[in-house]
Design a protein around this motif. Structure first.
Motif, PDB file in Angstrom:
ATOM      1  N   ASP A  91      17.501 183.809 125.495  1.00  0.00           N
ATOM      2  CA  ASP A  91      17.597 185.209 125.048  1.00  0.00           C
ATOM      3  C   ASP A  91      18.520 185.367 123.838  1.00  0.00           C
ATOM      4  N   LYS A  92      18.715 184.287 123.090  1.00  0.00           N
ATOM      5  CA  LYS A  92      19.482 184.282 121.846  1.00  0.00           C
ATOM      6  C   LYS A  92      20.951 184.639 122.044  1.00  0.00           C
ATOM      7  N   ARG A  93      21.462 184.289 123.179  1.00  0.00           N
ATOM      8  CA  ARG A  93      22.899 184.381 123.413  1.00  0.00           C
ATOM      9  C   ARG A  93      23.446 182.965 123.376  1.00  0.00           C
ATOM     10  N   ILE A  94      24.742 182.872 123.205  1.00  0.00           N
ATOM     11  CA  ILE A  94      25.389 181.569 123.126  1.00  0.00           C
ATOM     12  C   ILE A  94      26.418 181.470 124.248  1.00  0.00           C
ATOM     13  N   ASN A  95      26.243 180.488 125.115  1.00  0.00           N
ATOM     14  CA  ASN A  95      27.246 180.204 126.145  1.00  0.00           C
ATOM     15  C   ASN A  95      28.351 179.383 125.503  1.00  0.00           C
ATOM     16  N   ILE A  96      29.594 179.792 125.741  1.00  0.00           N
ATOM     17  CA  ILE A  96      30.754 179.117 125.173  1.00  0.00           C
ATOM     18  C   ILE A  96      31.588 178.517 126.302  1.00  0.00           C
ATOM     19  N   ILE A  97      31.909 177.240 126.177  1.00  0.00           N
ATOM     20  CA  ILE A  97      32.804 176.570 127.119  1.00  0.00           C
ATOM     21  C   ILE A  97      33.951 175.987 126.313  1.00  0.00           C
ATOM     22  N   LEU A  98      35.190 176.333 126.706  1.00  0.00           N
ATOM     23  CA  LEU A  98      36.386 175.838 126.044  1.00  0.00           C
ATOM     24  C   LEU A  98      37.097 174.882 126.991  1.00  0.00           C
ATOM     25  N   THR A  99      37.213 173.635 126.585  1.00  0.00           N
ATOM     26  CA  THR A  99      37.884 172.633 127.409  1.00  0.00           C
ATOM     27  C   THR A  99      39.225 172.318 126.770  1.00  0.00           C
ATOM     28  N   THR A 100      40.305 172.666 127.468  1.00  0.00           N
ATOM     29  CA  THR A 100      41.647 172.487 126.932  1.00  0.00           C
ATOM     30  C   THR A 100      42.681 172.635 128.034  1.00  0.00           C
ATOM     31  N   LEU A 135      28.328 184.932 124.220  1.00  0.00           N
ATOM     32  CA  LEU A 135      28.400 185.712 122.990  1.00  0.00           C
ATOM     33  C   LEU A 135      27.007 185.972 122.445  1.00  0.00           C
ATOM     34  N   ASP A 136      26.847 187.110 121.835  1.00  0.00           N
ATOM     35  CA  ASP A 136      25.633 187.413 121.083  1.00  0.00           C
ATOM     36  C   ASP A 136      25.713 186.625 119.774  1.00  0.00           C
ATOM     37  N   MET A 137      24.589 186.131 119.301  1.00  0.00           N
ATOM     38  CA  MET A 137      24.566 185.360 118.054  1.00  0.00           C
ATOM     39  C   MET A 137      25.170 186.143 116.889  1.00  0.00           C
ATOM     40  N   ARG A 138      25.018 187.460 116.910  1.00  0.00           N
ATOM     41  CA  ARG A 138      25.517 188.286 115.811  1.00  0.00           C
ATOM     42  C   ARG A 138      27.034 188.314 115.718  1.00  0.00           C
ATOM     43  N   ALA A 139      27.728 187.814 116.738  1.00  0.00           N
ATOM     44  CA  ALA A 139      29.195 187.761 116.679  1.00  0.00           C
ATOM     45  C   ALA A 139      29.670 186.919 115.507  1.00  0.00           C
ATOM     46  N   PRO A 181      40.160 180.087 117.184  1.00  0.00           N
ATOM     47  CA  PRO A 181      39.102 181.094 116.996  1.00  0.00           C
ATOM     48  C   PRO A 181      38.117 180.728 115.886  1.00  0.00           C
ATOM     49  N   SER A 182      38.609 180.169 114.798  1.00  0.00           N
ATOM     50  CA  SER A 182      37.701 179.757 113.721  1.00  0.00           C
ATOM     51  C   SER A 182      36.787 178.634 114.177  1.00  0.00           C
ATOM     52  N   GLY A 183      37.311 177.714 114.967  1.00  0.00           N
ATOM     53  CA  GLY A 183      36.492 176.633 115.506  1.00  0.00           C
ATOM     54  C   GLY A 183      35.396 177.148 116.421  1.00  0.00           C
ATOM     55  N   ILE A 184      35.733 178.154 117.225  1.00  0.00           N
ATOM     56  CA  ILE A 184      34.737 178.768 118.115  1.00  0.00           C
ATOM     57  C   ILE A 184      33.624 179.398 117.284  1.00  0.00           C
ATOM     58  N   LEU A 185      34.004 180.120 116.249  1.00  0.00           N
ATOM     59  CA  LEU A 185      33.001 180.789 115.413  1.00  0.00           C
ATOM     60  C   LEU A 185      32.158 179.789 114.621  1.00  0.00           C
ATOM     61  N   LYS A 186      32.752 178.677 114.186  1.00  0.00           N
ATOM     62  CA  LYS A 186      31.970 177.639 113.502  1.00  0.00           C
ATOM     63  C   LYS A 186      30.917 177.050 114.444  1.00  0.00           C
ATOM     64  N   ALA A 187      31.314 176.787 115.682  1.00  0.00           N
ATOM     65  CA  ALA A 187      30.351 176.265 116.663  1.00  0.00           C
ATOM     66  C   ALA A 187      29.242 177.287 116.922  1.00  0.00           C
ATOM     67  N   LEU A 188      29.601 178.553 117.007  1.00  0.00           N
ATOM     68  CA  LEU A 188      28.620 179.624 117.213  1.00  0.00           C
ATOM     69  C   LEU A 188      27.634 179.687 116.050  1.00  0.00           C
ATOM     70  N   GLU A 189      28.136 179.603 114.826  1.00  0.00           N
ATOM     71  CA  GLU A 189      27.271 179.637 113.641  1.00  0.00           C
ATOM     72  C   GLU A 189      26.258 178.493 113.645  1.00  0.00           C
ATOM     73  N   VAL A 190      26.735 177.296 113.931  1.00  0.00           N
ATOM     74  CA  VAL A 190      25.850 176.129 113.911  1.00  0.00           C
ATOM     75  C   VAL A 190      24.820 176.221 115.029  1.00  0.00           C
ATOM     76  N   GLU A 191      25.252 176.547 116.234  1.00  0.00           N
ATOM     77  CA  GLU A 191      24.326 176.622 117.369  1.00  0.00           C
ATOM     78  C   GLU A 191      23.297 177.727 117.172  1.00  0.00           C
ATOM     79  N   SER A 192      23.677 178.778 116.453  1.00  0.00           N
ATOM     80  CA  SER A 192      22.746 179.878 116.171  1.00  0.00           C
ATOM     81  C   SER A 192      21.783 179.548 115.044  1.00  0.00           C
ATOM     82  N   GLY A 193      22.055 178.476 114.305  1.00  0.00           N
ATOM     83  CA  GLY A 193      21.196 178.094 113.188  1.00  0.00           C
ATOM     84  C   GLY A 193      21.556 178.788 111.893  1.00  0.00           C
TER      85      GLY A 193
END
Length: 105
Positions: free
Chosen positions: A24-33, A48-52, A78-90
Protein backbone atom coordinates in the motif's frame (compact mmCIF):
# COMPACT_ATOMS: atom_id res chain seq x y z
CA UNK A 1 14.45 -3.73 1.55
CA UNK A 2 16.88 -0.87 2.02
CA UNK A 3 19.37 -0.85 4.90
CA UNK A 4 21.42 2.11 6.05
CA UNK A 5 24.08 2.18 8.77
CA UNK A 6 24.51 5.47 10.66
CA UNK A 7 27.55 5.95 12.90
CA UNK A 8 26.51 8.86 15.06
CA UNK A 9 29.92 10.01 16.21
CA UNK A 10 31.09 10.90 19.68
CA UNK A 11 28.16 9.21 21.46
CA UNK A 12 29.48 5.88 20.19
CA UNK A 13 26.10 4.60 19.07
CA UNK A 14 25.36 3.27 15.63
CA UNK A 15 21.96 2.67 14.11
CA UNK A 16 20.89 0.29 11.40
CA UNK A 17 17.84 1.57 9.57
CA UNK A 18 15.81 -1.01 7.66
CA UNK A 19 13.14 0.37 5.32
CA UNK A 20 10.72 -2.04 3.66
CA UNK A 21 8.02 -0.94 1.20
CA UNK A 22 4.57 -2.47 1.61
CA UNK A 23 1.97 -3.08 -1.08
CA UNK A 24 0.00 0.00 0.00
CA UNK A 25 3.01 2.28 -0.62
CA UNK A 26 3.90 2.69 3.01
CA UNK A 27 7.36 2.09 4.37
CA UNK A 28 7.98 -0.02 7.46
CA UNK A 29 10.92 1.34 9.44
CA UNK A 30 12.99 -0.73 11.87
CA UNK A 31 15.75 0.96 13.89
CA UNK A 32 18.31 -1.38 15.44
CA UNK A 33 20.44 0.36 18.05
CA UNK A 34 21.37 0.51 21.69
CA UNK A 35 20.51 4.23 21.84
CA UNK A 36 17.39 4.51 23.98
CA UNK A 37 16.43 7.86 22.45
CA UNK A 38 16.43 6.45 18.91
CA UNK A 39 14.54 3.38 20.13
CA UNK A 40 11.77 5.70 21.38
CA UNK A 41 11.45 7.15 17.88
CA UNK A 42 10.17 3.74 16.72
CA UNK A 43 6.88 4.40 18.54
CA UNK A 44 6.24 7.32 16.17
CA UNK A 45 7.75 6.28 12.85
CA UNK A 46 7.50 2.49 12.54
CA UNK A 47 5.28 3.00 9.47
CA UNK A 48 5.73 6.02 7.22
CA UNK A 49 3.94 7.25 4.14
CA UNK A 50 6.30 7.51 1.16
CA UNK A 51 5.52 11.23 0.95
CA UNK A 52 7.31 11.81 4.26
CA UNK A 53 10.50 11.98 2.19
CA UNK A 54 9.28 15.32 0.80
CA UNK A 55 7.82 16.89 3.96
CA UNK A 56 9.63 19.97 5.24
CA UNK A 57 11.48 19.93 8.55
CA UNK A 58 8.60 21.28 10.64
CA UNK A 59 6.00 18.90 9.18
CA UNK A 60 8.23 15.89 8.68
CA UNK A 61 7.28 12.96 10.96
CA UNK A 62 10.90 11.84 11.30
CA UNK A 63 12.16 15.26 12.38
CA UNK A 64 9.14 15.77 14.64
CA UNK A 65 9.87 12.47 16.38
CA UNK A 66 13.56 13.41 16.65
CA UNK A 67 12.60 16.74 18.23
CA UNK A 68 10.62 14.88 20.90
CA UNK A 69 13.10 12.10 21.66
CA UNK A 70 16.66 13.12 20.74
CA UNK A 71 18.62 15.40 23.07
CA UNK A 72 21.30 16.17 20.49
CA UNK A 73 19.97 18.23 17.55
CA UNK A 74 22.99 17.45 15.35
CA UNK A 75 22.33 13.69 15.48
CA UNK A 76 22.63 12.33 11.91
CA UNK A 77 20.13 9.48 12.49
CA UNK A 78 17.02 11.35 11.21
CA UNK A 79 18.79 12.10 7.93
CA UNK A 80 19.80 8.45 7.64
CA UNK A 81 16.19 7.38 8.17
CA UNK A 82 15.00 9.75 5.46
CA UNK A 83 17.73 8.59 3.04
CA UNK A 84 16.61 4.98 3.52
CA UNK A 85 12.98 6.06 2.98
CA UNK A 86 13.88 7.88 -0.25
CA UNK A 87 15.74 4.90 -1.69
CA UNK A 88 13.12 2.32 -0.69
CA UNK A 89 10.41 4.54 -2.19
CA UNK A 90 12.32 4.75 -5.47
CA UNK A 91 12.85 8.52 -5.23
CA UNK A 92 16.64 8.40 -5.32
CA UNK A 93 19.57 6.06 -5.83
CA UNK A 94 21.57 4.60 -2.93
CA UNK A 95 24.67 6.75 -2.51
CA UNK A 96 26.75 7.20 0.62
CA UNK A 97 26.76 10.52 2.43
CA UNK A 98 29.33 11.67 4.99
CA UNK A 99 30.24 14.38 7.45
CA UNK A 100 34.01 14.76 7.52
CA UNK A 101 36.05 17.01 9.77
CA UNK A 102 38.98 18.71 8.07
CA UNK A 103 41.96 20.12 9.88
CA UNK A 104 44.24 22.57 8.14
CA UNK A 105 47.65 21.35 9.28
Amino acid sequence: MTKVRVNSGICGFSVTVAADRTRDKRINIILTTECEMVQKMMEDISVLDMRAAFAGHLANPVFRSAAMHLKHPACPVPSGILKALEVESGFCLPRNAAITFVSDV
